[in-house]
Design an enzyme around this catalytic site. Structure first.
Site, PDB file in Angstrom:
ATOM      1  N   HIS A  67      30.486 -55.807 -71.412  1.00  0.00           N
ATOM      2  CA  HIS A  67      31.815 -55.236 -71.634  1.00  0.00           C
ATOM      3  C   HIS A  67      32.874 -56.242 -71.250  1.00  0.00           C
ATOM      4  O   HIS A  67      32.686 -57.039 -70.336  1.00  0.00           O
ATOM      5  CB  HIS A  67      32.009 -53.932 -70.853  1.00  0.00           C
ATOM      6  CG  HIS A  67      31.650 -54.009 -69.401  1.00  0.00           C
ATOM      7  ND1 HIS A  67      30.345 -53.986 -68.962  1.00  0.00           N
ATOM      8  CD2 HIS A  67      32.409 -54.127 -68.289  1.00  0.00           C
ATOM      9  CE1 HIS A  67      30.318 -54.071 -67.639  1.00  0.00           C
ATOM     10  NE2 HIS A  67      31.559 -54.183 -67.204  1.00  0.00           N
TER      11      HIS A  67
ATOM     12  N   HIS B 138      36.703 -56.411 -69.992  1.00  0.00           N
ATOM     13  CA  HIS B 138      37.884 -55.735 -69.467  1.00  0.00           C
ATOM     14  C   HIS B 138      39.120 -56.374 -70.103  1.00  0.00           C
ATOM     15  O   HIS B 138      39.219 -57.610 -70.153  1.00  0.00           O
ATOM     16  CB  HIS B 138      38.008 -55.949 -67.956  1.00  0.00           C
ATOM     17  CG  HIS B 138      36.892 -55.390 -67.135  1.00  0.00           C
ATOM     18  ND1 HIS B 138      37.002 -54.205 -66.429  1.00  0.00           N
ATOM     19  CD2 HIS B 138      35.652 -55.860 -66.863  1.00  0.00           C
ATOM     20  CE1 HIS B 138      35.883 -53.984 -65.758  1.00  0.00           C
ATOM     21  NE2 HIS B 138      35.040 -54.976 -66.003  1.00  0.00           N
TER      22      HIS B 138
ATOM     23  N   ASN C 285      32.386 -59.570 -66.168  1.00  0.00           N
ATOM     24  CA  ASN C 285      31.588 -59.877 -64.987  1.00  0.00           C
ATOM     25  C   ASN C 285      30.110 -59.911 -65.390  1.00  0.00           C
ATOM     26  O   ASN C 285      29.637 -59.014 -66.082  1.00  0.00           O
ATOM     27  CB  ASN C 285      31.819 -58.813 -63.905  1.00  0.00           C
ATOM     28  CG  ASN C 285      33.275 -58.734 -63.487  1.00  0.00           C
ATOM     29  OD1 ASN C 285      33.926 -59.760 -63.302  1.00  0.00           O
ATOM     30  ND2 ASN C 285      33.800 -57.517 -63.344  1.00  0.00           N
TER      31      ASN C 285
ATOM     32  N   GLY D  61      30.324 -59.034 -59.778  1.00  0.00           N
ATOM     33  CA  GLY D  61      31.024 -57.756 -59.838  1.00  0.00           C
ATOM     34  C   GLY D  61      30.614 -56.852 -60.982  1.00  0.00           C
ATOM     35  O   GLY D  61      31.267 -55.831 -61.223  1.00  0.00           O
ATOM     36  N   GLN D  62      29.543 -57.200 -61.701  1.00  0.00           N
ATOM     37  CA  GLN D  62      29.107 -56.322 -62.796  1.00  0.00           C
ATOM     38  C   GLN D  62      28.417 -55.089 -62.222  1.00  0.00           C
ATOM     39  O   GLN D  62      27.422 -55.204 -61.493  1.00  0.00           O
ATOM     40  CB  GLN D  62      28.143 -57.057 -63.740  1.00  0.00           C
ATOM     41  CG  GLN D  62      27.754 -56.200 -64.949  1.00  0.00           C
ATOM     42  CD  GLN D  62      26.850 -56.922 -65.941  1.00  0.00           C
ATOM     43  OE1 GLN D  62      26.313 -57.995 -65.656  1.00  0.00           O
ATOM     44  NE2 GLN D  62      26.676 -56.322 -67.108  1.00  0.00           N
ATOM     45  N   SER D  63      28.947 -53.912 -62.545  1.00  0.00           N
ATOM     46  CA  SER D  63      28.352 -52.669 -62.046  1.00  0.00           C
ATOM     47  C   SER D  63      27.679 -51.860 -63.158  1.00  0.00           C
ATOM     48  O   SER D  63      26.897 -50.961 -62.863  1.00  0.00           O
ATOM     49  CB  SER D  63      29.420 -51.818 -61.345  1.00  0.00           C
ATOM     50  OG  SER D  63      30.457 -51.481 -62.240  1.00  0.00           O
TER      51      SER D  63
ATOM     52  N   ASP E 257      39.411 -47.646 -69.095  1.00  0.00           N
ATOM     53  CA  ASP E 257      38.591 -47.659 -67.884  1.00  0.00           C
ATOM     54  C   ASP E 257      38.906 -46.411 -67.053  1.00  0.00           C
ATOM     55  O   ASP E 257      40.062 -46.005 -66.901  1.00  0.00           O
ATOM     56  CB  ASP E 257      38.875 -48.925 -67.070  1.00  0.00           C
ATOM     57  CG  ASP E 257      37.794 -49.211 -66.045  1.00  0.00           C
ATOM     58  OD1 ASP E 257      37.060 -50.186 -66.205  1.00  0.00           O
ATOM     59  OD2 ASP E 257      37.683 -48.421 -65.060  1.00  0.00           O
ATOM     60  N   ILE E 258      37.866 -45.809 -66.488  1.00  0.00           N
ATOM     61  CA  ILE E 258      38.022 -44.583 -65.697  1.00  0.00           C
ATOM     62  C   ILE E 258      38.742 -44.854 -64.370  1.00  0.00           C
ATOM     63  O   ILE E 258      39.325 -43.930 -63.781  1.00  0.00           O
ATOM     64  CB  ILE E 258      36.629 -43.949 -65.459  1.00  0.00           C
ATOM     65  CG1 ILE E 258      36.727 -42.465 -65.192  1.00  0.00           C
ATOM     66  CG2 ILE E 258      35.870 -44.664 -64.350  1.00  0.00           C
ATOM     67  CD1 ILE E 258      35.384 -41.737 -65.270  1.00  0.00           C
TER      68      ILE E 258
HETATM   69  P1  5GP Z   1      32.096 -53.897 -64.133  1.00  0.00           P
HETATM   70  O1  5GP Z   1      32.220 -53.451 -62.696  1.00  0.00           O
HETATM   71  O2  5GP Z   1      30.657 -53.771 -64.602  1.00  0.00           O
HETATM   72  O3  5GP Z   1      32.709 -55.218 -64.442  1.00  0.00           O
HETATM   73  O4  5GP Z   1      32.953 -52.872 -64.979  1.00  0.00           O
HETATM   74  C1  5GP Z   1      32.531 -51.559 -65.212  1.00  0.00           C
HETATM   75  C2  5GP Z   1      33.768 -50.746 -65.408  1.00  0.00           C
HETATM   76  O5  5GP Z   1      33.394 -49.517 -65.984  1.00  0.00           O
HETATM   77  C3  5GP Z   1      34.516 -50.414 -64.112  1.00  0.00           C
HETATM   78  O6  5GP Z   1      35.832 -50.926 -64.194  1.00  0.00           O
HETATM   79  C4  5GP Z   1      34.466 -48.898 -64.043  1.00  0.00           C
HETATM   80  O7  5GP Z   1      35.674 -48.333 -63.548  1.00  0.00           O
HETATM   81  C5  5GP Z   1      34.212 -48.499 -65.480  1.00  0.00           C
HETATM   82  N1  5GP Z   1      33.454 -47.272 -65.624  1.00  0.00           N
HETATM   83  C6  5GP Z   1      32.320 -46.918 -64.957  1.00  0.00           C
HETATM   84  N2  5GP Z   1      31.885 -45.730 -65.363  1.00  0.00           N
HETATM   85  C7  5GP Z   1      32.758 -45.310 -66.330  1.00  0.00           C
HETATM   86  C8  5GP Z   1      32.835 -44.127 -67.135  1.00  0.00           C
HETATM   87  O8  5GP Z   1      32.009 -43.220 -67.068  1.00  0.00           O
HETATM   88  N3  5GP Z   1      33.881 -44.045 -68.005  1.00  0.00           N
HETATM   89  C9  5GP Z   1      34.821 -45.048 -68.110  1.00  0.00           C
HETATM   90  N4  5GP Z   1      35.805 -44.857 -68.991  1.00  0.00           N
HETATM   91  N5  5GP Z   1      34.768 -46.167 -67.371  1.00  0.00           N
HETATM   92  C10 5GP Z   1      33.742 -46.291 -66.490  1.00  0.00           C
END
Ligand code: 5GP
Ligand code: ZN
Length: 112
Positions: free
Chosen positions: A98, A100, A85, A91-93, A30-31
């Site tokens: 995916h 975690h 999420n 909290g899904q962005s 994760d970034i």
């Molecule tokens: P969500 O918020 O949808 O549950 O998780 C998305 C995750 O993707 C977040 O933890 C965010 O830090 C990670 N993320 C978003 N953009 C990128 C990217 O370009 N590269 C990587 N490695 N992770 C990303």
């Protein structure tokens, strides 16, 4: 999907730090890590979220959990949390399924 961030990462069009890859899934760090170990596992085929899992695409989810078990073992990680999420309120962005995988610190319950 051509304009999906995680589809682009799975295709190698956007760089990422690879943890594991096979024909069905891709795992990468994760970034913005929320724990000392924090990586994501995604299906290579686009699935929008947990809410879009059906009888046809479900086998890749089972495969991803097998990969999580294998990769954590290889890392020597025994205690970890798997989170997915589903939907913005949860909290899904990124709208590509995916999981975690978080480890290396105490986890609280319930999640925020
Ligand atoms: P969500 O918020 O949808 O549950 O998780 C998305 C995750 O993707 C977040 O933890 C965010 O830090 C990670 N993320 C978003 N953009 C990128 C990217 O370009 N590269 C990587 N490695 N992770 C990303
Ligand atoms: Zn996608």
């Amino acid at each position: 999907m051509s304009d999906c961030l995680f589809c682009k990462i799975a295709r190698g069009e956007i760089p990422s730090k690879k943890v594991y890859e096979d024909e069905l899934c891709y795992a990468f760090y994760d970034i913005d890590p929320q724990a000392p170990v924090h990586f994501l596992v995604i299906p290579k085929a686009h699935i929008a979220s947990c809410g879009a899992i059906d009888a046809e695409n479900a086998p890749v989810v089972a495969h991803i959990f097998q990969v999580i078990s294998q990769v954590t073992k290889e890392m020597g990680v025994t205690d970890f949390r798997v989170v997915s999420n589903c939907g913005p309120q949860a909290g899904q962005s990124v709208p590509h399924l995916h999981f975690h995988v978080l480890s290396g610190r105490d986890m609280t319950w319930p999640p925020g």
